[in-house]
Design an enzyme around this catalytic site. Structure first.
Site, PDB file in Angstrom:
ATOM      1  N   HIS A 280       0.832  -1.205   0.000  1.00 14.93           N
ATOM      2  CA  HIS A 280       0.000   0.000   0.000  1.00 14.93           C
ATOM      3  C   HIS A 280       0.866   1.254   0.000  1.00 14.93           C
ATOM      4  O   HIS A 280       1.860   1.344   0.713  1.00 14.93           O
ATOM      5  CB  HIS A 280      -0.911   0.013   1.231  1.00 14.93           C
ATOM      6  CG  HIS A 280      -1.898   1.146   1.230  1.00 14.93           C
ATOM      7  ND1 HIS A 280      -2.813   1.332   0.213  1.00 14.93           N
ATOM      8  CD2 HIS A 280      -2.114   2.157   2.120  1.00 14.93           C
ATOM      9  CE1 HIS A 280      -3.549   2.397   0.475  1.00 14.93           C
ATOM     10  NE2 HIS A 280      -3.138   2.921   1.615  1.00 14.93           N
TER      11      HIS A 280
ATOM     12  N   ASP B   6      -4.181   9.307   2.541  1.00 17.04           N
ATOM     13  CA  ASP B   6      -4.250   7.852   2.432  1.00 17.04           C
ATOM     14  C   ASP B   6      -5.572   7.475   1.786  1.00 17.04           C
ATOM     15  O   ASP B   6      -6.641   7.729   2.353  1.00 17.04           O
ATOM     16  CB  ASP B   6      -4.124   7.207   3.814  1.00 17.04           C
ATOM     17  CG  ASP B   6      -3.913   5.702   3.757  1.00 17.04           C
ATOM     18  OD1 ASP B   6      -4.200   5.094   2.717  1.00 17.04           O
ATOM     19  OD2 ASP B   6      -3.467   5.132   4.768  1.00 17.04           O
TER      20      ASP B   6
ATOM     21  N   CYS C 210      -3.785   2.437  -5.208  1.00 17.01           N
ATOM     22  CA  CYS C 210      -3.254   3.370  -4.205  1.00 17.01           C
ATOM     23  C   CYS C 210      -2.127   4.241  -4.760  1.00 17.01           C
ATOM     24  O   CYS C 210      -2.066   5.447  -4.490  1.00 17.01           O
ATOM     25  CB  CYS C 210      -2.794   2.613  -2.970  1.00 17.01           C
ATOM     26  SG  CYS C 210      -1.638   1.253  -3.282  1.00 17.01           S
TER      27      CYS C 210
END
Length: 229
Positions: free
Chosen positions: A109, A126, A169
């Site tokens: 991630h 995030d 991501c």
């Protein structure tokens, strides 16, 4: 099988200090998790197209990772000093959840940590809220003492559109980084609305559609650079 693997690892482009390989094209053509090389490439592209006169620094993923995980204070300083953080108005770091410094291309991630000198803040973006919080705070603690701010910088969670799958991501990191850089270059710094920062622009410009479009734009950019080299 061995031949295909070798072909997929051939160098296809050198862009500044970034070397891209044929396998990177496959990552962009399919819905896959971005690797360090592709993120470093796009950071370099953003840096080259930014008229910020050195005020903005986009830190390569490998350096951000080392800063976050370096346990020796002298080695940490040796890595941080060349970045000239006290001279920067805006610094963008990648955050990765890999904890094994011996594992290349590790982690699963990506998120983005942005240092803004004007507000004396490290803002964490995030696209899977909470997943990289510990890792971002670890990086913040590692580098906050090197920015030379008058007041101790604060760590804050910034508004971030949320990804709808398990592989985009890195693209959210790049899309938000581009918005932040454009906001700064267009005069966003000095905005009286301290709480707004670049968040309104992120809200307007970054979503699943924009991220999917960016994947195609990156592929087109690399192919064009290959043709013109």
């Amino acid at each position: 099988m061995a031949s295909r693997k070798k072909d997929g690892d051939n160098q296809i482009l050198r862009y500044d200090d970034v070397v891209l390989r044929r396998s990177d094209l496959g990552i962009l053509r399919g819905p896959h998790y971005l690797n360090d090389r592709l993120i470093e490439f796009y950071f370099a592209h953003l840096a080259s197209s930014s008229a910020s006169s050195g005020a903005v620094l986009l830190v390569p993923p490998s350096i951000s990772f080392w800063l976050a995980n370096c346990s020796d204070s002298q080695s940490l300083r040796e890595a941080a000093d060349p970045l000239r953080l006290p001279d920067r108005s805006l610094v963008l770091f990648t955050v990765n959840d890999n904890l094994d410094v011996a594992a290349a291309e590790g982690g699963s991630h990506w998120s983005l940590l942005v240092y803004c000198r004007e507000t004396s803040e490290f803002v964490h973006h995030d696209s899977c809220t909470g997943m990289n919080l510990w890792h971002a705070q670890r990086l913040f603690r590692a580098v906050s003492g090197f920015v030379g701010a008058g007041e101790p910088p604060q760590f804050v969670e910034g508004f971030t559109p949320q990804q709808t799958n398990g592989y985009d991501c890195g693209l959210y990191v790049l899309a938000i980084a581009e918005v932040v850089c454009n906001w700064f270059v267009s005069g966003g710094r000095g905005c009286a609305k301290r709480d707004e920062r670049w968040f309104t622009a992120v809200d307007k410009e970054v979503d699943a559609v924009a991220v999917n479009k960016l994947r195609g734009e990156m592929l087109k950019l690399i192919l064009n650079l290959m043709e013109n080299k």
